[in-house]
Design a protein around this motif. Structure first.
Motif, PDB file in Angstrom:
ATOM      1  N   GLY A  34       0.783  -1.232   0.000  1.00 14.79           N
ATOM      2  CA  GLY A  34       0.000   0.000   0.000  1.00 14.79           C
ATOM      3  C   GLY A  34       0.812   1.278   0.000  1.00 14.79           C
ATOM      4  O   GLY A  34       0.256   2.360  -0.204  1.00 14.79           O
ATOM      5  N   ARG A  35       2.107   1.195   0.207  1.00 16.61           N
ATOM      6  CA  ARG A  35       2.946   2.402   0.211  1.00 16.61           C
ATOM      7  C   ARG A  35       3.429   2.708  -1.201  1.00 16.61           C
ATOM      8  O   ARG A  35       3.496   1.841  -2.059  1.00 16.61           O
ATOM      9  CB  ARG A  35       4.128   2.211   1.160  1.00 16.61           C
ATOM     10  N   TRP A  36       3.764   3.970  -1.444  1.00 20.79           N
ATOM     11  CA  TRP A  36       4.210   4.416  -2.762  1.00 20.79           C
ATOM     12  C   TRP A  36       5.719   4.229  -2.886  1.00 20.79           C
ATOM     13  O   TRP A  36       6.467   4.478  -1.946  1.00 20.79           O
ATOM     14  CB  TRP A  36       3.825   5.869  -2.984  1.00 20.79           C
ATOM     15  N   SER A  37       6.150   3.800  -4.066  1.00 21.11           N
ATOM     16  CA  SER A  37       7.558   3.516  -4.304  1.00 21.11           C
ATOM     17  C   SER A  37       7.902   3.792  -5.762  1.00 21.11           C
ATOM     18  O   SER A  37       7.047   4.186  -6.553  1.00 21.11           O
ATOM     19  CB  SER A  37       7.852   2.051  -3.948  1.00 21.11           C
ATOM     20  N   LEU A  38       9.148   3.565  -6.100  1.00 20.69           N
ATOM     21  CA  LEU A  38       9.602   3.692  -7.475  1.00 20.69           C
ATOM     22  C   LEU A  38       9.325   2.398  -8.214  1.00 20.69           C
ATOM     23  O   LEU A  38       9.355   1.323  -7.617  1.00 20.69           O
ATOM     24  CB  LEU A  38      11.105   3.993  -7.498  1.00 20.69           C
ATOM     25  N   PRO A  39       9.052   2.464  -9.517  1.00 18.36           N
ATOM     26  CA  PRO A  39       8.813   1.237 -10.265  1.00 18.36           C
ATOM     27  C   PRO A  39      10.080   0.394 -10.334  1.00 18.36           C
ATOM     28  O   PRO A  39      11.185   0.923 -10.414  1.00 18.36           O
ATOM     29  CB  PRO A  39       8.401   1.730 -11.652  1.00 18.36           C
ATOM     30  N   GLY A  40       9.904  -0.904 -10.296  1.00 20.53           N
ATOM     31  CA  GLY A  40      11.040  -1.812 -10.380  1.00 20.53           C
ATOM     32  C   GLY A  40      10.643  -3.200  -9.940  1.00 20.53           C
ATOM     33  O   GLY A  40       9.459  -3.530  -9.878  1.00 20.53           O
ATOM     34  N   GLY A  41      11.609  -3.994  -9.618  1.00 25.40           N
ATOM     35  CA  GLY A  41      11.340  -5.353  -9.188  1.00 25.40           C
ATOM     36  C   GLY A  41      12.616  -6.151  -9.080  1.00 25.40           C
ATOM     37  O   GLY A  41      13.712  -5.599  -9.077  1.00 25.40           O
ATOM     38  N   LEU A  42      12.474  -7.474  -8.994  1.00 28.32           N
ATOM     39  CA  LEU A  42      13.621  -8.355  -8.837  1.00 28.32           C
ATOM     40  C   LEU A  42      14.248  -8.689 -10.181  1.00 28.32           C
ATOM     41  O   LEU A  42      13.570  -8.806 -11.195  1.00 28.32           O
ATOM     42  CB  LEU A  42      13.199  -9.652  -8.144  1.00 28.32           C
ATOM     43  N   VAL A  43      15.565  -8.873 -10.152  1.00 28.21           N
ATOM     44  CA  VAL A  43      16.315  -9.300 -11.323  1.00 28.21           C
ATOM     45  C   VAL A  43      16.230 -10.819 -11.383  1.00 28.21           C
ATOM     46  O   VAL A  43      16.457 -11.500 -10.378  1.00 28.21           O
ATOM     47  CB  VAL A  43      17.787  -8.843 -11.230  1.00 28.21           C
ATOM     48  N   GLY A  44      15.904 -11.356 -12.542  1.00 31.67           N
ATOM     49  CA  GLY A  44      15.810 -12.799 -12.705  1.00 31.67           C
ATOM     50  C   GLY A  44      17.173 -13.473 -12.618  1.00 31.67           C
ATOM     51  O   GLY A  44      18.200 -12.859 -12.930  1.00 31.67           O
ATOM     52  N   VAL A  45      17.199 -14.720 -12.224  1.00 27.69           N
ATOM     53  CA  VAL A  45      18.441 -15.484 -12.145  1.00 27.69           C
ATOM     54  C   VAL A  45      19.068 -15.538 -13.534  1.00 27.69           C
ATOM     55  O   VAL A  45      18.405 -15.887 -14.515  1.00 27.69           O
ATOM     56  CB  VAL A  45      18.176 -16.912 -11.615  1.00 27.69           C
TER      57      VAL A  45
END
Length: 112
Positions: A34-45
């Motif tokens: 529910g908190r606001w953040s920068l777009p992104g995510g995990l790097v795949g193996v």
């Protein structure tokens, strides 16, 4: 008590600026649900870090329009003045302000 993964995880974030606005996403999963953040995510193996970020940034259907991805509740453009009023994840505001300062410096140098 905090839980840790069995192996290290690498994440990426982007400060996407459009004029005096920045792209933010509202997290749809823990941590910081529910908190606001920068777009992104995990790097795949096996995925190079440089190649990971574009996977997380969908091209808007129309200029200025954004849509939340599968792991976000919402996405929106936010101006600098409104940034401090959002429930943002730790460090987001300082990273965004730094990006705006760098962009302003780059523009000054171009006008030179």
């Amino acid at each position: 008590m905090r839980e840790y993964p069995a192996a290290p995880l690498v994440g990426v974030r982007a400060v996407v600026v459009d004029g005096d606005r920045v792209l933010l996403v509202q997290r749809g999963r823990p941590p910081a649900l529910g908190r606001w953040s920068l777009p992104g995510g995990l790097v795949g193996v096996g995925e190079p870090v440089e190649a990971a970020l574009p996977d997380y940034l969908a091209t808007p259907a129309a200029p200025g329009r954004v849509e939340a991805g599968s792991d976000a509740l919402a996405a929106q453009w936010c101006d600098q003045d409104a940034l401090g009023r959002l429930d943002a994840t730790e460090g987001v505001e300082s990273m965004v302000r730094r990006a705006f300062a760098l962009e302003a410096e780059r523009r000054r140098e171009e006008r030179g």
